[in-house]
Design an enzyme around this catalytic site. Sequence first.
Site, mmCIF file in Angstrom:
data_model
loop_
_atom_site.group_PDB
_atom_site.id
_atom_site.type_symbol
_atom_site.label_atom_id
_atom_site.label_comp_id
_atom_site.label_asym_id
_atom_site.label_seq_id
_atom_site.Cartn_x
_atom_site.Cartn_y
_atom_site.Cartn_z
ATOM 1 N N SER A 1 48.395 42.297 11.041
ATOM 2 C CA SER A 1 49.512 41.380 10.946
ATOM 3 C C SER A 1 49.856 40.985 9.548
ATOM 4 O O SER A 1 49.314 40.844 8.685
ATOM 5 C CB SER A 1 49.065 40.122 11.842
ATOM 6 N N LYS A 2 51.292 40.927 9.671
ATOM 7 C CA LYS A 2 52.181 40.649 8.474
ATOM 8 C C LYS A 2 51.518 39.078 7.944
ATOM 9 O O LYS A 2 51.507 38.849 6.667
ATOM 10 C CB LYS A 2 53.690 40.169 8.891
ATOM 11 N N ARG A 3 51.438 38.216 8.788
ATOM 12 C CA ARG A 3 50.604 37.078 8.217
ATOM 13 C C ARG A 3 49.261 37.107 7.691
ATOM 14 O O ARG A 3 48.977 36.255 6.786
ATOM 15 C CB ARG A 3 50.915 35.983 9.441
ATOM 16 N N ARG A 4 48.229 37.508 8.538
ATOM 17 C CA ARG A 4 46.886 37.697 8.255
ATOM 18 C C ARG A 4 46.401 38.658 7.314
ATOM 19 O O ARG A 4 45.644 38.523 6.457
ATOM 20 C CB ARG A 4 46.228 37.549 9.536
#
Length: 428
Positions: A213-216
């Site tokens: 994921s882009k966030r993690r």
Amino acid sequence: MIRVRIAPSPTGFAHIGTAYTALFNYAFARHNKGTFVIRVEDTDVKRNVKGAEEAIFGGLEWLGLDWDESVVTGGKHGPYRQSEKLDVYRNKAKELVKKGWAKKEEGAIRFNGGLYEKKINKWITWKDLIRGEISFHTNQLTDFVILKSDGYPTYNFAVVIDDLDMEVTHVIRGEEHIPNTPRQIALYKVFGQTHPEFAHHVTLRGADRRKLSKRRDPVDLRIYREQGYLPEALLNFLCLLGWSHPQEKEIFSLAEFVKLFDLKRMRKAGPVFDVKKLDWMNGEYIRKTQNSKLKTQIYDFYDGEYDKEAIEKVLPLVQTRMNKLSEFGTMANFFFKELKIDKKLFEKDYKMYLKSALEVLEHVKPFNLDAVSKELMRAVKENKYKTGDFFMSLRLAIAGSRFTPPINESMVILGKNEVIKRLKEVLD
Ligand code: GLU
């Protein structure tokens, strides 16, 4: 004639998942002497980001995945930017309305899923080239939007029109698109066209088996470049996440991958994206890269900060010890720059050790590896020093760190004058 494509959306940067999908499409095209096309899916206007296209093209170029047709090269099946063919989608949507396969509702145009179920079939089935037969019941189609009220097509509609226009023969993409496929197949059907072959590869997953994921996770391709991964190593690593080598080999070149590529060897469940494994693999690539090439890669990586000749001298000492280009600086910085030595790093007897070392090194002749090693060891024995402590003091005084390439070799490269100067400074 085989034609494949990747269809990234320009939503900010080059995603590692785009490179991953590109890799399999590239290999399939090159193996079969076909064409590999890049189309920019920019109809989700809110998500478009300036500069994202350039980042995607730049990332693929860095990896060496060259393409045949795109918004950059221009090709006979363009435009390759969806926003440039809105009128085409509009006309195609109108065509479906006229034939009864779609209906206008509050400014948008929706596919008539119910009619499809009644008139054509209750099941939509395809033979996925990676996963075998996949079926969906038609009641899952629903009356989905094909053209939004702002005049932009939805993904499922545009992708079908484009793949038809571009004569795409094989759609190789991530498994997250499996649920979209029945809608796309229904559209091919009502346009009276046969659909391309579909092949859904496993997606990239982290240690928790969740999709990256882009966030993690570090998903921006640029991060890998900036950390000093070699494009060849990253590609090899990505290959193994979706494909297995017929001899279960782990290290192989892109050319070998292309030669052996077969969709039959694509994995149905992938291993996790393990950065430790990538680091190991990158180290393997660094070790097998020719010195002259690696020298240039390091020079470019540090933007000319280190002199090429000096890099060459130091390289044999650090090449076996580094996993990433960024570790060259950490390990070799002391060759190029005089460092401020933090005296707190030393153990208590360091002055005694350094004084002995200084005495030896001032007189050793010639100042080469043999003589330096022999004379220092003689001093250690004569004074009954602890070998480890003695050399750790020397290491800290010369390189300012506990983790360095072999210290005797390093001193020989630095040269007598520089070594003496550094020792005297610490003793001052
Ligand atoms: N824009 C879609 C994506 O990036 C393309 C999917 C497809 O290949 O059909 O996931």
